[in-house]
Structure formats: structure tokens, C-alpha cells
Design a protein around this motif. Sequence first.
Motif, short mmCIF file in Angstrom:
data_model
loop_
_atom_site.label_atom_id
_atom_site.label_comp_id
_atom_site.label_asym_id
_atom_site.label_seq_id
_atom_site.Cartn_x
_atom_site.Cartn_y
_atom_site.Cartn_z
N UNK A 34 31.90 -48.51 -65.25
CA UNK A 34 32.84 -49.57 -64.87
C UNK A 34 32.16 -50.94 -64.98
N UNK A 35 30.91 -51.03 -64.57
CA UNK A 35 30.17 -52.29 -64.69
C UNK A 35 29.98 -52.67 -66.15
N UNK A 36 29.70 -51.68 -66.99
CA UNK A 36 29.53 -51.95 -68.42
C UNK A 36 30.84 -52.44 -69.03
N UNK A 37 31.96 -51.85 -68.63
CA UNK A 37 33.26 -52.30 -69.13
C UNK A 37 33.54 -53.74 -68.69
N UNK A 38 33.17 -54.07 -67.45
CA UNK A 38 33.31 -55.44 -66.96
C UNK A 38 32.51 -56.41 -67.82
N UNK A 39 31.24 -56.07 -68.09
CA UNK A 39 30.38 -56.94 -68.88
C UNK A 39 30.90 -57.11 -70.31
N UNK A 40 31.33 -56.02 -70.91
CA UNK A 40 31.86 -56.09 -72.28
C UNK A 40 33.10 -56.98 -72.31
N UNK A 41 33.98 -56.80 -71.34
CA UNK A 41 35.17 -57.64 -71.27
C UNK A 41 34.83 -59.11 -71.12
N UNK A 42 33.83 -59.41 -70.28
CA UNK A 42 33.42 -60.80 -70.08
C UNK A 42 32.87 -61.40 -71.37
N UNK A 43 32.11 -60.61 -72.12
CA UNK A 43 31.55 -61.13 -73.38
C UNK A 43 32.63 -61.27 -74.45
N UNK A 44 33.63 -60.38 -74.43
CA UNK A 44 34.76 -60.54 -75.36
C UNK A 44 35.50 -61.84 -75.05
N UNK A 45 35.76 -62.10 -73.78
CA UNK A 45 36.41 -63.34 -73.38
C UNK A 45 35.60 -64.55 -73.84
#
Length: 262
Positions: A120-131
Motif C-alpha cells: 500500500x505504501x509503494x502504491x502511494x509513492x508510485x501515485x505521488x510520482x505519477x502526479x
Amino acid sequence: MPNVMTKTLWDSRRSLAGFAVGTALVGTMYAGFYSQVSDGAMGEAVEGFSPALREALNMEDIASAAGYLGSSVFGIIVPLIAVIYGIATGTRAIAGDEEAGYLDLLLAHPVSRTRLLLHRCAALAIGAFVLAALVLLAMLAIRSSAQLTTVSVGQFAAQCAALALLSTVFGAVAIAIGAATGSRAAALAGSATVGVLAYAASTFATQIGAGGLRYVSPFHYYIGNEPLRNGFQWADLGILAAAIAVLVLIAGTVFNRRDLTS
């Protein structure tokens, strides 16, 4: 699911797309006003501010592209939306599933609590970098037409990298509070409070004679050393990354120790 991270990203694809596109569009709109500012359209209004307020809001040099972007686009608007994304995503990560009754079902499969949290933390980080990547592409798309060419591609990239880490920090705060309490309301309220206090510490600490407080704020390491002028600030990025690691460690510890049956 064999991979919780990809499932999380897939389930949140609409939310991520909305935040990313919205952040990029809002940032582009405000960045496009720079030509008016550089021509002096806003100079007189800013001169009416007190010196302390101009310093607090980083508006001492809005005539330059880096100064304008650092005070408005990347100083207030874009990080606000990115932090909201991080908090909203982090709030749902553990506490949201627990309140919805989905967490018990998920953990009934061969998925450990640690693996679930890390994914879940990895998904959060990936989403933040996509943004942040979409914001970067939007800034580069209007760089010439908005007269922002004095800010290099590398400097834009440095600021957007810091933006992604800032969003992830506050998302990790929400995950940690949610993992400790199981309450979505507590995760939302707690992380939002931390965000407000962190912004106040970074922005107004010097004005109230407590300048040292800004060093405990993630916002200071996000923009305090002006990546839009000075490029990648590796020490600042390292501090943000270390803060994320510590928060994830805390979240994992409390999540594994908490009784989910109560």
C-alpha cells in the motif's frame, strides 16, 4: 491478490487520474500568469504587503520565473493538492479498508500484514510520482509560451521530485495513524493537523522568532532551498525519503502489534 500494490493502483486509477490531471491543470493555469507578473501587473499589489509577509510567502522576487513559481504555483497551490492526494490515499490504505470490513477478507488470504502495508505504501509513492510527473510535463509544455525558460528542465524536475516525496510523507503519516487506530476519521484528522502545523512551521516560524522549527517541517525540505533556482537538493530529498522510511517502519510496527479482532 498475488500483488496488492498493482491491485491498489488499479482500484485507485480514477482517483489518481483526477488528482494528477487536476493538479497539472491548476499548476499550468497559474504558471501561465507569469507573463503578466513579469510585466509588473502584480508588482504594486505585492509591494503593499509587509516585508515579513513577503518573506513568509516567498514573494520577495516574484518578478523572476523561479521566484513566481516558488511563491505561488509550487509554494501553495500544487503542494496543497499533492498533500491532499497523499492524505486521502493514506487514509484509505489501512483504516479505510478496516472500517469497510475489507481488511479481514484481504488478510484471510496468504497476505501478511507487513506485505499489505508495504504494498500500500509503494502504491502511494508510485501515485505521488505519477502526479508529480504529470505536473512536470505540464510545466515543460508551457515553459516557452509562459516565458519560464529561465527555469531549466532539471530545475523543474528537481522541484517535482521533491513534490512527490512531500505527498508521500503526508500519505505515510495518514497510513501510520490509520494503522495504529483503525479509524479513518483519526487518520484524516491527524494527518491534516500535522500538515497544517508543518506548513505553519515552515512559513511563519521565522516571523515569530522560532526559526529552528522550520527544520522539523517537510515543507522546508520540499522548497526551502529553492530547487527551482538551485536544482536537485540531494540532502533535502534524502531527509524526506528517510522520514517516509521511519513512518513506514512505525506503521508496520503498530499494525503488526494491534489486535484487529477487537
